[in-house]
Design a protein around this motif. Structure first.
Motif, short mmCIF file in Angstrom:
data_model
loop_
_atom_site.label_atom_id
_atom_site.label_comp_id
_atom_site.label_asym_id
_atom_site.label_seq_id
_atom_site.Cartn_x
_atom_site.Cartn_y
_atom_site.Cartn_z
N LEU A 37 29.71 37.36 -28.70
CA LEU A 37 29.97 37.93 -27.38
C LEU A 37 29.19 39.23 -27.20
N ILE A 38 29.10 40.02 -28.26
CA ILE A 38 28.27 41.22 -28.22
C ILE A 38 26.81 40.84 -28.00
N PHE B 176 23.87 52.10 -39.44
CA PHE B 176 24.77 51.25 -38.66
C PHE B 176 24.27 49.81 -38.66
N PHE B 177 22.99 49.61 -38.37
CA PHE B 177 22.48 48.25 -38.28
C PHE B 177 22.39 47.57 -39.64
N ILE B 178 22.19 48.32 -40.69
CA ILE B 178 22.24 47.73 -42.04
C ILE B 178 23.66 47.25 -42.34
N LEU B 179 24.65 48.07 -42.04
CA LEU B 179 26.05 47.68 -42.26
C LEU B 179 26.44 46.50 -41.37
N TYR B 180 25.97 46.50 -40.13
CA TYR B 180 26.24 45.38 -39.22
C TYR B 180 25.62 44.10 -39.76
N ALA C 42 28.31 38.50 -44.38
CA ALA C 42 29.62 38.13 -44.93
C ALA C 42 30.34 37.13 -44.02
N VAL C 43 30.22 37.31 -42.70
CA VAL C 43 30.83 36.37 -41.77
C VAL C 43 30.17 35.00 -41.89
N ALA C 44 28.84 34.98 -42.00
CA ALA C 44 28.13 33.70 -42.15
C ALA C 44 28.56 33.00 -43.43
N ARG D 9 36.20 33.28 -38.33
CA ARG D 9 36.02 32.79 -36.96
C ARG D 9 36.06 33.92 -35.93
N GLY D 10 37.02 34.79 -36.02
CA GLY D 10 37.15 35.90 -35.06
C GLY D 10 35.94 36.81 -35.04
N PRO D 11 35.50 37.32 -36.20
CA PRO D 11 34.30 38.16 -36.18
C PRO D 11 33.05 37.43 -35.70
#
Length: 99
Positions: free
Chosen positions: A46-47, A15-19, A25-27, A38-40
């Motif tokens: 927030l998380i 899970f943490f590798i995928l996160y 990818a977001v960066a 922007r949304g992710p």
């Protein structure tokens, strides 16, 4: 009992590798001013603020402060006027003005 701990450890690791890959990818999307990123980015920060709150108290206050400051810094950066304009989904942005 040992096999269930192994499975829990492996699934948590996956899970943490995928996160982490998703955050990468977001960066990359943010660095290229992709509108989808922007949304992710906001959601993940927030998380992170919630995780910082969970570390508050005891000997982990320093961790909570670092996490909260990093999340707040990213949120401020994403919501700056320049970032908002760059990440806006405005297809008419590059068209010449109509007279």
């Amino acid at each position: 009992m040992q096999s269930s701990r192994l499975v829990l450890g492996l699934t948590t690791t996956a899970f943490f590798i995928l996160y982490g890959v998703g955050l990468g990818a977001v960066a990359r999307g943010l660095s290229r001013a992709s509108t989808w990123s922007r949304g992710p980015a906001v959601f993940s920060q927030l998380i992170q603020l919630l995780i910082a709150y969970s570390f508050w108290g005891g000997g982990t206050k320093a961790v909570a402060i670092v996490l909260a400051l990093a999340a707040a810094g990213v949120l401020v950066g994403v919501f700056r006027k320049e970032s908002t304009e760059a990440l806006a989904d405005n297809p008419q942005k590059d068209e010449p003005p109509v007279l």
